[in-house]
Design a protein around this motif. Structure first.
Motif, PDB file in Angstrom:
ATOM      1  N   ALA A 145       8.792  -7.381  -3.375  1.00 32.30           N
ATOM      2  CA  ALA A 145       7.785  -6.484  -2.798  1.00 32.30           C
ATOM      3  C   ALA A 145       7.063  -5.699  -3.894  1.00 32.30           C
ATOM      4  CB  ALA A 145       8.434  -5.519  -1.811  1.00 32.30           C
ATOM      5  N   GLY A 146       7.434  -5.971  -5.144  1.00 32.85           N
ATOM      6  CA  GLY A 146       6.767  -5.331  -6.278  1.00 32.85           C
ATOM      7  C   GLY A 146       5.458  -6.031  -6.598  1.00 32.85           C
ATOM      8  N   PHE A 147       4.742  -5.497  -7.555  1.00 42.38           N
ATOM      9  CA  PHE A 147       3.399  -5.991  -7.896  1.00 42.38           C
ATOM     10  C   PHE A 147       3.434  -7.460  -8.345  1.00 42.38           C
ATOM     11  CE2 PHE A 147      -0.160  -5.416 -11.290  1.00 42.38           C
ATOM     12  CZ  PHE A 147      -1.086  -6.037 -10.471  1.00 42.38           C
ATOM     13  N   ILE A 148       4.159  -7.749  -9.409  1.00 43.04           N
ATOM     14  CA  ILE A 148       4.194  -9.123  -9.922  1.00 43.04           C
ATOM     15  C   ILE A 148       4.994 -10.019  -8.971  1.00 43.04           C
ATOM     16  CG2 ILE A 148       4.826 -10.611 -11.868  1.00 43.04           C
ATOM     17  CD1 ILE A 148       4.543  -8.157 -13.711  1.00 43.04           C
ATOM     18  N   GLY A 149       6.105  -9.489  -8.452  1.00 46.09           N
ATOM     19  CA  GLY A 149       6.959 -10.263  -7.545  1.00 46.09           C
ATOM     20  C   GLY A 149       6.212 -10.744  -6.311  1.00 46.09           C
ATOM     21  N   ASP A 206      14.389  -7.095  -2.475  1.00 47.26           N
ATOM     22  CA  ASP A 206      13.786  -5.861  -2.987  1.00 47.26           C
ATOM     23  C   ASP A 206      14.510  -4.699  -2.312  1.00 47.26           C
ATOM     24  OD1 ASP A 206      10.679  -5.390  -4.356  1.00 47.26           O
ATOM     25  OD2 ASP A 206      11.748  -3.657  -3.550  1.00 47.26           O
ATOM     26  N   ASN A 207      14.702  -3.608  -3.040  1.00 46.99           N
ATOM     27  CA  ASN A 207      15.359  -2.448  -2.409  1.00 46.99           C
ATOM     28  C   ASN A 207      14.349  -1.476  -1.801  1.00 46.99           C
ATOM     29  OD1 ASN A 207      14.312  -1.128  -4.634  1.00 46.99           O
ATOM     30  ND2 ASN A 207      16.283  -0.447  -5.461  1.00 46.99           N
ATOM     31  N   LEU A 208      13.046  -1.784  -1.981  1.00 46.19           N
ATOM     32  CA  LEU A 208      11.972  -0.973  -1.390  1.00 46.19           C
ATOM     33  C   LEU A 208      12.156   0.515  -1.686  1.00 46.19           C
ATOM     34  CD1 LEU A 208      11.809  -2.895   2.010  1.00 46.19           C
ATOM     35  CD2 LEU A 208      10.102  -2.994   0.202  1.00 46.19           C
ATOM     36  N   ASN A 209      12.464   0.833  -2.938  1.00 47.03           N
ATOM     37  CA  ASN A 209      12.676   2.245  -3.292  1.00 47.03           C
ATOM     38  C   ASN A 209      11.354   3.012  -3.293  1.00 47.03           C
ATOM     39  OD1 ASN A 209      11.334   2.063  -5.807  1.00 47.03           O
ATOM     40  ND2 ASN A 209      13.183   1.390  -6.847  1.00 47.03           N
ATOM     41  N   ASP A 210      11.456   4.338  -3.360  1.00 49.41           N
ATOM     42  CA  ASP A 210      10.254   5.166  -3.226  1.00 49.41           C
ATOM     43  C   ASP A 210       9.740   5.679  -4.568  1.00 49.41           C
ATOM     44  OD1 ASP A 210      12.210   6.961  -3.864  1.00 49.41           O
ATOM     45  OD2 ASP A 210      11.930   8.262  -2.111  1.00 49.41           O
ATOM     46  N   TYR A 211       9.956   4.898  -5.626  1.00 44.45           N
ATOM     47  CA  TYR A 211       9.396   5.278  -6.944  1.00 44.45           C
ATOM     48  C   TYR A 211       7.880   5.449  -6.843  1.00 44.45           C
ATOM     49  CZ  TYR A 211       7.696   4.527 -11.731  1.00 44.45           C
ATOM     50  OH  TYR A 211       7.026   4.631 -12.929  1.00 44.45           O
ATOM     51  N   LYS A 242       4.561   2.355   1.381  1.00 44.84           N
ATOM     52  CA  LYS A 242       3.608   1.679   2.284  1.00 44.84           C
ATOM     53  C   LYS A 242       2.951   0.483   1.591  1.00 44.84           C
ATOM     54  CE  LYS A 242       0.979   5.158   3.800  1.00 44.84           C
ATOM     55  NZ  LYS A 242       1.384   6.571   3.770  1.00 44.84           N
ATOM     56  N   LEU A 243       2.688   0.634   0.300  1.00 43.68           N
ATOM     57  CA  LEU A 243       2.071  -0.461  -0.457  1.00 43.68           C
ATOM     58  C   LEU A 243       3.038  -1.641  -0.585  1.00 43.68           C
ATOM     59  CD1 LEU A 243      -0.445  -1.341  -1.998  1.00 43.68           C
ATOM     60  CD2 LEU A 243       0.425  -0.172  -4.021  1.00 43.68           C
ATOM     61  N   LYS A 244       4.330  -1.334  -0.748  1.00 45.73           N
ATOM     62  CA  LYS A 244       5.340  -2.403  -0.828  1.00 45.73           C
ATOM     63  C   LYS A 244       5.427  -3.149   0.504  1.00 45.73           C
ATOM     64  CE  LYS A 244       7.982   0.001  -4.385  1.00 45.73           C
ATOM     65  NZ  LYS A 244       9.267   0.438  -4.904  1.00 45.73           N
ATOM     66  N   TYR A 245       5.374  -2.393   1.602  1.00 50.53           N
ATOM     67  CA  TYR A 245       5.409  -3.035   2.920  1.00 50.53           C
ATOM     68  C   TYR A 245       4.130  -3.844   3.170  1.00 50.53           C
ATOM     69  CZ  TYR A 245       9.782  -0.948   4.457  1.00 50.53           C
ATOM     70  OH  TYR A 245      11.117  -0.629   4.587  1.00 50.53           O
ATOM     71  N   ALA A 246       3.003  -3.343   2.676  1.00 55.67           N
ATOM     72  CA  ALA A 246       1.736  -4.082   2.837  1.00 55.67           C
ATOM     73  C   ALA A 246       1.826  -5.433   2.130  1.00 55.67           C
ATOM     74  CB  ALA A 246       0.577  -3.257   2.280  1.00 55.67           C
ATOM     75  N   ARG A 247       2.446  -5.436   0.937  1.00 55.15           N
ATOM     76  CA  ARG A 247       2.621  -6.704   0.218  1.00 55.15           C
ATOM     77  C   ARG A 247       3.554  -7.631   1.011  1.00 55.15           C
ATOM     78  NH1 ARG A 247       4.291  -3.397  -4.825  1.00 55.15           N
ATOM     79  NH2 ARG A 247       2.329  -2.778  -5.825  1.00 55.15           N
TER      80      ARG A 247
END
Length: 341
Positions: free
Chosen positions: A18-22, A40-45, A49-54
């Motif tokens: 759920a990361g940018f490159i991933g 992905d651990n979907l952490n809040d670093y 919302k952007l991780k979920y959008a991906r």
């Protein structure tokens, strides 16, 4: 040059999916019919919302399986390897960011050291065709010689983040040597593009502008000795990874490290001016960022500049997207995604 295409019969495990490159890599593999397991651990670093959008862009693919979990949890990783038996592993899960490593060192050790150790152990006990993992240009520290070459001395990291990435290279080399794990480390150089990481400067600059706030530029206002960065567009990064996936090291030591950078560093101020032009075009109005100049931050380096000769020799590829093209795609996406007026 051995430039085999992807084997769609293989199972690909992408950590940090759920990361940018991933996300972009997963999408590229899925479009070609590969089976992808994403964790992905979907952490809040940064904004979850952007991780979920991906992730939502990946979920419609029938050949995609998502596991919410943390690579620093050994049983989670072991279970994934047991159940899905991945052939290729691309480890992109990591706690990123140089400055954040000064504030919150614990998460870097958890994710980047323990997490990567768990991946290596799993590759040892459930052998894989190839382990590809994210390193970083930050391993070069404040090396003065440019462009940075993979053979350069990298024993003087200037941030904990860089230390963890250098550690990954050493750990992978050892596991490769002891257990014959074909492994490739990729030193990424300032990756940018649409759906990117909000903690990166270009994204933060856009956020600040639309919030009506000034941007901080960490170069002391010294335009002569401005910071240089080798900005690399996301599509180029994904293309490089995709080509390398099918090319595991075949030498006696089955471990290689490559730079993936644009081989064309830009002054930070030129990058900012280009971003202003691209945002102007995307919004239809003149965009000028209000700038506050501050001293360079601890852990930051004055210049990054990749030699891409080794990568080109290995897979016949060199990143070539210009910052004008790359930033325009980012600006168009940003204005659309955040519906800014």
């Amino acid at each position: 040059m051995n430039n085999k295409t992807l084997n769609t019969n293989k199972t690909y495990l992408i950590t940090g999916a759920a990361g940018f490159i991933g996300y972009f890599l997963s999408q590229k593999l899925l479009k070609q019919g590969c089976t992808v397991i994403g964790i992905d651990n979907l952490n809040d670093y940064y904004d979850v919302k952007l991780k979920y959008a991906r992730l939502n862009q990946l979920k419609p693919y029938m050949n995609f399986t998502f596991v919410k979990g943390d690579i620093s949890d050994k049983s989670t990783i072991t279970n994934i390897f047991e159940e899905y038996k991945p052939d290729i592993v691309v480890n992109l899960a990591a706690q990123a960011g140089v400055r954040y490593s000064i504030e919150n060192p614990d998460v870097y050790i958890q994710s980047n050291i323990i997490g990567f150790y768990n991946i290596l152990e799993a590759c040892r006990h459930y052998p894989v065709d190839h382990l590809v993992y994210a390193s970083s240009s930050s391993v070069y520290g404040s090396n003065k010689k440019v462009p940075f070459e993979e053979t350069d001395f990298v024993d003087n990291p200037v941030s904990l983040y860089a230390s963890t990435k250098k550690s990954n290279e050493l750990m992978a080399h050892t596991y490769s040597h002891l257990y014959n794990i074909p492994a490739t480390g990729l030193r990424f150089f300032t990756v940018y593009g649409p759906m990117g990481r909000p903690d990166m400067a270009y994204f933060g600059f856009a956020d600040k502008y639309f919030a009506g706030e000034p941007v901080k530029v960490f170069n002391n206002g010294d335009f002569e000795n401005d910071l240089y960065r080798d900005f690399t567009y996301i599509d180029d990064i994904v293309e490089g990874i995709e080509r390398l996936i099918s090319n595991p090291p075949r030498d006696s030591v089955q471990h290689k490290v490559y730079n993936i950078g644009n081989n064309s560093p830009e002054k930070l101020m030129v990058f900012i001016e280009t971003l202003e032009k691209c945002l102007s075009k995307a919004t239809g109005r003149k965009v000028v960022l209000e700038k506050i100049f501050e001293p360079i931050k601890p852990g930051d380096v004055p210049a990054t500049f990749a030699s891409t000769d080794l990568l080109q020799k290995a897979v016949g590829f060199k990143p070539e997207t210009s910052i004008e093209d790359g930033l325009q795609k980012f600006a168009d996406w940003y204005v659309d995604y955040y519906t800014v007026k």
